[in-house]
Design a protein around this motif. Structure first.
Motif, PDB file in Angstrom:
ATOM      1  N   SER A  42       0.831  -1.214   0.000  1.00 31.46           N
ATOM      2  CA  SER A  42       0.000   0.000   0.000  1.00 31.46           C
ATOM      3  C   SER A  42       0.862   1.259   0.000  1.00 31.46           C
ATOM      4  O   SER A  42       0.603   2.204  -0.748  1.00 31.46           O
ATOM      5  CB  SER A  42      -0.946   0.001   1.200  1.00 31.46           C
ATOM      6  N   GLY A  65      -0.962  -7.277   4.766  1.00 33.17           N
ATOM      7  CA  GLY A  65      -1.765  -6.169   4.260  1.00 33.17           C
ATOM      8  C   GLY A  65      -2.544  -6.544   3.016  1.00 33.17           C
ATOM      9  O   GLY A  65      -2.475  -7.673   2.521  1.00 33.17           O
ATOM     10  N   ALA A  66      -3.260  -5.572   2.511  1.00 36.24           N
ATOM     11  CA  ALA A  66      -4.154  -5.793   1.376  1.00 36.24           C
ATOM     12  C   ALA A  66      -3.407  -5.981   0.056  1.00 36.24           C
ATOM     13  O   ALA A  66      -3.937  -6.565  -0.879  1.00 36.24           O
ATOM     14  CB  ALA A  66      -5.138  -4.632   1.259  1.00 36.24           C
ATOM     15  N   GLU A  71       0.187  -8.740  -6.115  1.00 32.30           N
ATOM     16  CA  GLU A  71      -0.810  -7.723  -6.466  1.00 32.30           C
ATOM     17  C   GLU A  71      -0.118  -6.406  -6.817  1.00 32.30           C
ATOM     18  O   GLU A  71      -0.522  -5.715  -7.751  1.00 32.30           O
ATOM     19  CB  GLU A  71      -1.809  -7.523  -5.329  1.00 32.30           C
TER      20      GLU A  71
END
Length: 122
Positions: A42, A65-66, A71
């Motif tokens: 992020s 984390g996201a 990603e």
């Protein structure tokens, strides 16, 4: 007669382990390149959005984390196709293949001298 000024490459290091991040940044700077650092995907995306001159993303795959390294790599390929990516991981032996885009992968513990050589030649 023009001025031959070579711009130093800028590398964004994304690593959640502080000592590994610090070591990579130090090695990159010792090699004469500029190093930026982020502890997660992020924060890396925020740096990418604010910094126009990044040449390489050097990222761990396994991060909390996201936004993990996979990603983050997908996002960089979509938004910033000129940025080259190098993936590293201590948990995976081979990452998923990105369609049509070869991504260099190094298993931890990696040989930083080899990675720096790759960055300098690319």
């Amino acid at each position: 007669m023009g001025t031959d000024v070579t711009r130093r490459k800028t590398i964004l290091v994304v690593e959640d382990e502080p000592l590994l991040r610090l070591a990579a940044v130090s090695d990159i700077e010792d090699a004469g390149m500029i190093a930026l650092a982020a502890p997660d995907g992020s924060q890396a995306l925020a740096i990418l959005a604010s910094q126009a001159s990044i040449d390489f993303l050097f990222t761990d795959i396994d991060m909390p984390g996201a936004v993990d390294g996979m990603e983050l790599t997908r996002s960089v390929h979509r938004r910033y196709p000129a940025i080259k990516v190098i993936l590293v991981s201590g948990l995976l032996s081979t990452p998923q293949i990105f369609s049509g885009t070869p991504v260099p992968f190094y298993a931890k513990p990696y040989d930083m001298a080899h990675i720096l050589h790759h960055m300098q030649l690319s």
